[in-house]
Design a protein around this motif. Structure first.
Motif, PDB file in Angstrom:
ATOM      1  N   LEU A  24      52.754 -54.425  15.735  1.00  0.00           N
ATOM      2  CA  LEU A  24      52.141 -55.758  16.386  1.00  0.00           C
ATOM      3  C   LEU A  24      52.390 -56.941  15.919  1.00  0.00           C
ATOM      4  O   LEU A  24      52.351 -57.912  16.813  1.00  0.00           O
ATOM      5  N   ARG A  28      53.443 -59.808  18.592  1.00  0.00           N
ATOM      6  CA  ARG A  28      52.881 -61.007  18.421  1.00  0.00           C
ATOM      7  C   ARG A  28      53.894 -62.269  18.635  1.00  0.00           C
ATOM      8  O   ARG A  28      53.755 -63.286  19.684  1.00  0.00           O
ATOM      9  N   ARG A  32      54.382 -64.775  22.042  1.00  0.00           N
ATOM     10  CA  ARG A  32      54.501 -66.046  21.939  1.00  0.00           C
ATOM     11  C   ARG A  32      55.811 -66.897  22.414  1.00  0.00           C
ATOM     12  O   ARG A  32      55.539 -67.818  23.113  1.00  0.00           O
ATOM     13  N   LEU A  83      46.176 -57.864  23.937  1.00  0.00           N
ATOM     14  CA  LEU A  83      47.127 -58.215  22.854  1.00  0.00           C
ATOM     15  C   LEU A  83      46.906 -59.877  22.693  1.00  0.00           C
ATOM     16  O   LEU A  83      46.666 -60.289  21.791  1.00  0.00           O
ATOM     17  N   ARG A  86      43.697 -60.868  21.631  1.00  0.00           N
ATOM     18  CA  ARG A  86      43.424 -60.638  20.008  1.00  0.00           C
ATOM     19  C   ARG A  86      44.247 -61.723  19.165  1.00  0.00           C
ATOM     20  O   ARG A  86      44.099 -61.672  18.133  1.00  0.00           O
ATOM     21  N   PHE A  87      45.556 -61.957  19.880  1.00  0.00           N
ATOM     22  CA  PHE A  87      46.311 -62.660  18.925  1.00  0.00           C
ATOM     23  C   PHE A  87      46.124 -64.179  19.142  1.00  0.00           C
ATOM     24  O   PHE A  87      46.729 -65.163  18.704  1.00  0.00           O
TER      25      PHE A  87
END
Ligand code: C2E
Ligand code: MG
Ligand code: MG
Ligand code: MG
Length: 294
Positions: A24, A28, A32, A83, A86-87
């Motif tokens: 994960l 991430r 990004r 995701l 969440r991030f």
């Protein structure tokens, strides 16, 4: 095999917590980077036509986000949008989608194609304070008529924070953009709220369309939803139309617009404009001829 089926789904099959956490964390960073350095081209929008049920004419397109990960290959938006939420990356990602869709609309307009584009919004995006200002800026920057831009928000997202939804919908409606309620029938709508939402379109969830052939219940639900929507002044779109039989039933049930693999899969923007301008493409799609000056 998990990898082949679901794109990013393999990531959830990590053998232990530690490697899942590492996985994960890596993802991430990757996401990004894909957002910040969008010139790398990992992110893109594909577009799927919506057509008028009566004659198959394209009434607009829905923008669907794609992420092609350099090593993992394509990852489903259902996976990476969650995701991103969440991030804490969803604002940047959502802003990019709005900008990219507007850029594409402006480009199509120079080709004489005034296609209405629908952009999906998640609940997180809806709750973000700067959303409406960002939309307004994007429309201005590209000189676009606001009514050419539509937003799709799922019924369940719209009803979860109803106060936010009512406020943001009102602001977007004031800007002049169109609003659509997506995946209808899977959430829990309060009919009194539905009445108060300034939406112009309601999309019947694919699960009901899929069962039209086999289930009298599904037919009854579609029929009732169409009546309800029309009574509230909303146009009805059926999503996930895959067969001629479904198309005929949906027409008979007075659905206004249809969308699904029967007409076209989501395709890259250049494919779509080639069909519209040069002709060709799936047999059932009909485009209005491009106008010289939009
Ligand atoms: P959605 O907005 O309900 O989009 C419809 C999904 O069904 C798309 O999947 C589309 O490719 C697929 N589909 C269309 N026609 C058919 C059909 O005839 N049969 C079948 N089996 N599937 C069909 P996709 O592109 O994987 O997107 C999944 C979901 O991800 C979308 O559901 C939407 O909720 C979300 N999403 C996609 N792009 C964005 C985005 O830019 N922003 C946000 N917030 N969400 C997005
Ligand atoms: Mg949608
Ligand atoms: Mg949908
Ligand atoms: Mg859906």
């Amino acid at each position: 095999e998990a990898k082949r089926q679901g794109g990013g789904r393999a990531l959830f099959f990590a053998p232990d917590m530690e490697s899942e956490t590492r996985d994960l964390a890596a993802l991430r960073l990757d996401l990004r980077r894909a957002i910040e350095q969008h010139g790398r081209g990992e992110l893109s929008l594909h577009y799927q036509p919506k057509v008028r049920a009566s004659d198959g004419h394209v009434t607009g397109v829905e923008a669907l986000l794609r992420w092609h990960h350099p090593e993992r290959g394509p990852i489903s938006p259902l996976v990476f949008i969650e995701l991103a939420e969440r991030f804490g990356l969803i604002e940047a990602l959502g802003d990019w989608v709005i900008d990219e869709a507007c850029l594409q609309m402006a480009h199509w307009r120079t080709q004489g194609l005034a296609l209405r584009v629908a952009v999906n919004l998640s609940m997180h995006q809806l709750r973000r304070p700067g959303l409406v200002a960002h939309v307004q800026q994007a429309l201005r920057r590209h000189g676009l008529p606001p009514e050419q831009l539509m937003f799709e928000i799922t019924e369940s997202a719209a009803m979860t924070h109803i106060d936010t939804t009512l406020r943001v919908f009102a602001e977007l409606a004031r800007l002049g953009t169109e609003l659509s309620i997506d995946d209808f029938g899977t959430g829990y709508s309060s009919l009194s709220y539905l009445r108060r939402l300034p939406a112009s379109q309601l999309k019947i969830d694919r699960s009901f369309v899929k069962d039209l052939d086999s289930s009298a219940d599904a037919r009854a639900i579609v029929e009732a939803v169409v009546r309800l929507a029309h009574a509230l002044g909303l146009a009805v779109v059926a999503e996930g139309v895959e067969t001629e039989a479904q198309r005929e039933q949906l027409r008979a049930l007075q659905c206004d617009e249809l969308q699904g693999f029967l007409y076209s899969r989501p395709v890259p923007p250049d494919t779509l404009s080639a069909w519209a301008i040069e002709g060709g493409g799936p047999a059932l799609l009909r485009f209005d001829p491009p106008s010289a000056r939009p």
